[in-house]
Write a protein that holds these residues in place. Sequence first.
Motif: not given
Length: 276
Positions: A39-51
């Motif tokens: 798969a191609k994945i768009s990963i969503i997070s509200n944390s820059t550090q977590s990304i």
Amino acid sequence: MRLTSTTKYMLLSDKVVFLTGGTEGIGLECAKIYSAAGAKISIISNSTQSINDAQSKLYGDGILYLKADVSVAADIKQAIAETVAFFGRIDVIHNNAGISNPSKAVHDTTEEEWNALFDVNVKGVYNTTRFGIEELKKTRGNILNTGSLVGDIGQEIHAAYSATKGAISALTKSMALDYAPYGIRVNAVAPAGVWTPMLRVWSQQQPDAASIENYLDDIHALGYCPEGDVVADACLFLISEQARFITGCILPVTGGAELGYRRVINQTIQEKSDLI
């Protein structure tokens, strides 16, 4: 037995997955297995550090990281648009982002805490569906929600959290009916205890934190509290064509925890009776 890399690749070849909360815990394990499945994945997070942390753990092409808050409509509208612009389509929306705090009964829960839980855990599903459904209609894709066993059986001092997961179960079933005419399947996974960073924080907030690891092992009939990969394997199945005739399903990934809770209770009753 885990799927082989070759089998995994065949399951999601060329699919695009919009994955919220995909940078840690169950979400990170899902990102790993979805990528391995092609798969191609768009990963969503509200944390820059977590990304940043996730980028050091995920390898390969075809991963887009977007900072967005699932509870903010404008953020998700933009994230959906950026995903389509980058990949050209969306085949799967996996609503995995969630929070569990606070560990409180209803009367001790503040209005701010109550609203935060529902804004992330429930409104997040509303937002991704609201802005992503037209893309799923084009691909006859599917939606997967990360629920919880406690949405069905409840949990002490977690009333608001349990209520949000109960809402996820109801939403999943209603959405499955609403979107079936478009060929869109909607399902949910319902784990019990799973060792994630969020669970480890939760465990330290409990009244008897020292014994919580043994408790979490005991509530699962299979005898242990698992890591997130066991849930990710179930998620892979549900979003793949192998589950093409499954919709409106709340799949327990619990190691028999709904039976294990009774086992723990019965053990406690026996211990008390031994003292009489």
